[in-house]
Structures are given as C-alpha cells and as structure tokens.
Design an enzyme around this catalytic site. Structure first.
Site, PDB file in Angstrom:
ATOM      1  N   HIS A 395       0.632  -1.315  -0.159  1.00  0.00           N
ATOM      2  CA  HIS A 395      -0.047  -0.019   0.019  1.00  0.00           C
ATOM      3  C   HIS A 395       0.820   1.333  -0.076  1.00  0.00           C
ATOM      4  O   HIS A 395       0.398   2.251  -0.185  1.00  0.00           O
ATOM      5  CB  HIS A 395      -0.893   0.016   1.348  1.00  0.00           C
ATOM      6  CG  HIS A 395      -2.422   0.485   0.941  1.00  0.00           C
ATOM      7  ND1 HIS A 395      -2.376   1.346  -0.047  1.00  0.00           N
ATOM      8  CD2 HIS A 395      -3.539   0.472   1.521  1.00  0.00           C
ATOM      9  CE1 HIS A 395      -3.830   1.847  -0.063  1.00  0.00           C
ATOM     10  NE2 HIS A 395      -4.326   1.155   0.793  1.00  0.00           N
ATOM     11  N   ASP A 399      -1.875   2.066  -5.014  1.00  0.00           N
ATOM     12  CA  ASP A 399      -3.137   2.349  -4.318  1.00  0.00           C
ATOM     13  C   ASP A 399      -4.224   1.441  -4.487  1.00  0.00           C
ATOM     14  O   ASP A 399      -4.143   0.627  -5.460  1.00  0.00           O
ATOM     15  CB  ASP A 399      -3.800   3.764  -4.902  1.00  0.00           C
ATOM     16  CG  ASP A 399      -2.754   4.945  -4.368  1.00  0.00           C
ATOM     17  OD1 ASP A 399      -2.304   4.739  -3.391  1.00  0.00           O
ATOM     18  OD2 ASP A 399      -2.484   6.017  -5.101  1.00  0.00           O
TER      19      ASP A 399
END
Length: 425
Positions: A395, A399
C-alpha cells in the site's frame, strides 16, 4: 607446531554474517589446501568455503545453524608453522550453482577454487592502483596470480578482466547435498511431556525471516476477484489437443500472458521498492517469480522476460524451473531478479488466500482452484468454471484503485482470452 585461525571471509552480497549450513570436516580430520571445509548459507544460495591451507582440524567454531559474522572465527587448523590469526576480508568462495556442480562432476572436474590468504602468501607487494586492488578483493583474485601488462609489472583493470575470463568455473554446491543438514541438522529435543522441539535452521529459517520482514515492513492489502475461466479452459484444452507434441499448457502460461499485457497499462504493479533508499524501480520486462514448494521449503525460481516468450516456451520454462527447484539444482541467477510473483496452490487453492509479498516486489498474484459453479447469465442459470484471484499489494506504492483496476484488466483478458493475443485490444 602452530595453529592457523581461519576467519569467515566476505562472501559477497554485502552480508555481515552467514549461517553454517553443514560442516564438511570434523575435528581431527587431516585436510589439504582447497579441500571444502564448510557450506555457508546466504539469502539465496549456499557457498562452499575451501581451506586455504593444509593441516589438521583442531577446532570448529560453531555448529550447523549458528550464524558467524564476517571476520569471525570459523575453524582452527594445526600447521607446522607459528600461530596465524588474520582478518580474512576478501571473497574466498563462489556462489552456489547445482547445475555447474552436476556438469563439473560428470566431467570429472574438481569442485574447488584456489584462494591464498594474505597471511600465508608471499608478502612482496604487487604494483597496482588502489582501485584495482579493491576490485581484486571484491572478485577474490590474488594479484600475484594475475599476468600484468602495465609498466614495471603493474596490474591493470584489463588484466583483472582477462584473468577472470580465463579462470576455471566457480565452485558450486548442490542444494540437494545440503537438504538433509539444512532441514534437519539439529536433532529434535524430546521432552517428558511429548513435545518435540525443532530448531529452525538453514532454508527454513531463511524463509521464516523473509516472511517476517515482509509482514513487518510492508503494509499489505488484499484484493480478491472471481474470474470466469470457462472460455480460457476451453481454449487451453483445444490448444493441447491440436499440438500434442508441444509442452502441455497449464493455466500459468496463459495467466502470464494476461499479466504481461496488463502491466503495460499499470507499470506501478511490475515494480520493486527499495524502502531504505526510498526508490521505486518500474520494470519494462516481466520477470515472473513462480512460488514453488520443494522438499527443502518454498523457493521462487524466476522466468526472465516472460512477456517475450510464446505460450509453449513459457510452459517448457515453467516445467524446467520447477524441476530444477524441486531437485535442488536451480542456480542463484534462476532464483533472483523477479519483479512480480505468482503463487498457486493448484487443487489445494481454496476459495481465498492472502499471499505474502515477495519483497522487494510490490505485488503478488495468488491463484485459487477452479470450481464448477452455477452462474446467472442473461437471466439463465448456467454452470461455469470459476476461479478466484487473491492478490496482495504494497500500500506504500500501490493504491487500492490501481490494484482493483489492474486485477479487473487481468480478469477481462482471462474471460475473453483471444483478446490477450490481439495488439491494441
């Protein structure tokens, strides 16, 4: 009668310590120069450390599973001269390559390489620039063995290159030779209550450490999607029937085809992240890591430039890499450099998995089993072949929107497989 204290040399990769995989000698053994002493384990391979001297082993400074720092005592050898204790810092061994071992052994070639420590070599200095001396240390080359072409016998960089090119093939350690000590070098301790305690060493410990680092340092998030692979499976069956003399196609060559097409639009997926330097490297080529279970543990052989291969070339390469990994014959080059890993449990794939990212990559694609399920299409219930893709992403780099969009692109290609082979589709 003196003693030579041999210290762990720098075996490359910038490592500060290495684990003892297995000893090749015991206390009391008479050994000769270049005889293998010990196999040391790095993150990717085993390294065979030869003896720099002839003598008698009088002490081993560690057991299988112990970690030794570079420059730390490794073995003491009894000599006919005064005690020598030096800090061996130049490379003294070569990387593991079981394929090289097999070829050299079959040809009757000795699996050894000569290495002369500074403490026992001729002390006469060899003329060379500091940069050349540094390069020689990094390559494990004794300058005294290099034919100099510079003025006044000065060794030049070109001389090192010619010397390295003419050197014999490197020492190699077959992983199958290590399997028993790597997996079970430490005897189980049986307590009165029937609990069996097994110390993690070797490859099993390396896997544990890698998984722990990945989960500690990478903020994972998972994305799971159903994929209707009915048409894909039908196409695969037709191709296998039409070309029975070619390597049999499994799902993976087709999945790699879809991934290769999809990463062109989502380059942030086919990337690696150096979190210490804060640098993301996006790769044009898809070097597909294939998570493979072996008797010694989980390894990830790599299909280089997978996007350039045909379906049958991929099928053949998948079989070759898997066989080499399971037999312990995959080379270090074949176990390094992946940019995106695929993991599949095949028939054991379950419904959903949450695979751990193979750092420094930023994504991993998990394949679950294919199952026949009722699906509603245009108001009608029909039976279709359904498979889940369970993927994890870093992450910090990827995204959620990009991850979902990427998987949806892969899904679209797998569900309409002819599109995978049409440019611009």
């Amino acid at each position: 009668m003196g003693a030579y204290v041999f210290k762990l040399p720098d075996i490359g990769e910038g490592i500060a310590e290495s684990e003892i995989a297995t000893w090749r000698v015991e206390v009391g053994d008479r050994i000769s120069e270049d005889q293998p002493l010990v196999d040391m384990l790095t993150d990717k391979a085993a390294v065979e450390i030869p003896s720099p001297v002839t003598g008698k082993v009088i002490e081993l400074h560690g057991a299988a599973g112990d970690k030794i720092a570079v420059g730390g005592r490794l073995v003491t050898i009894q000599l006919d001269s005064a005690t020598i204790e030096v800090d061996e810092t130049k490379p003294a061994a070569t990387q593991s390559s079981a394929n090289e071992v097999a070829s050299r052994a079959s040809a009757g070639e000795p699996a050894s390489s000569r290495w002369v420590p500074d403490a026992v070599a001729d002390s006469t200095p060899v003329p060379a620039a500091p940069s050349v001396r540094k390069l020689a240390r990094e390559r494990g080359i004794d300058l005294r063995e290099v034919k100099a072409s510079g003025p006044a016998g000065r060794v030049l960089r070109d001389d090192l290159d010619r010397h390295a090119a003419a050197a014999p093939a490197p020492v190699a350690v077959a992983v199958e030779d290590l399997r028993e000590p790597v997996v079970s070098a430490q005897p189980a301790v049986q307590g009165d209550d029937g609990i069996e305690q097994i110390k993690l060493i070797g490859l099993r410990r390396k896997i544990a450490e890698a998984m722990q680092r990945a989960k500690q340092r990478i903020p994972h998030f998972a994305y799971v999607e159903e994929v209707d692979v009915t048409e894909l499976e039908a196409m695969r069956a037709r191709l296998n029937a039409l070309y029975p003399d070619r390597p049999r196609l499994t799902l993976l060559p087709l999945l790699i085809q879809a991934l290769g097409r999809a990463i062109a639009d989502f380059p942030m997926i086919n990337a690696t992240y150096d979190d210490e330097a804060g640098v993301v490297s996006r790769h044009r080529a898809l070097h597909a890591g294939i998570a493979t279970q072996t008797p010694a543990g989980l390894v990830v052989p790599v299909m280089k430039d997978a996007q350039r291969l045909s379906l049958w070339q991929r099928a053949a390469e998948l079989r070759r890499l898997a066989d080499a990994a399971r037999a312990g014959k995959a080379t270090r080059a074949e176990l390094s450099g992946s940019t995106l890993t695929i993991t599949s449990l095949g028939a054991l794939g379950g419904i959903v998995t949450t695979p751990v990212i193979n750092a420094p990559e930023v994504a991993i694609i998990g394949v679950n089993k294919i199952a026949q399920k009722p699906v509603v299409i245009d108001g009608q219930v029909v039976v279709r072949s359904i498979m889940n893709l369970s993927s994890s992403f870093d992450h910090r780099i990827v995204d959620g929107f990009d991850a979902a969009s990427f998987i949806q692109r892969v899904k679209a290609l797998l569900e309409a497989p002819t599109l995978m082979f049409i440019e611009g589709a």
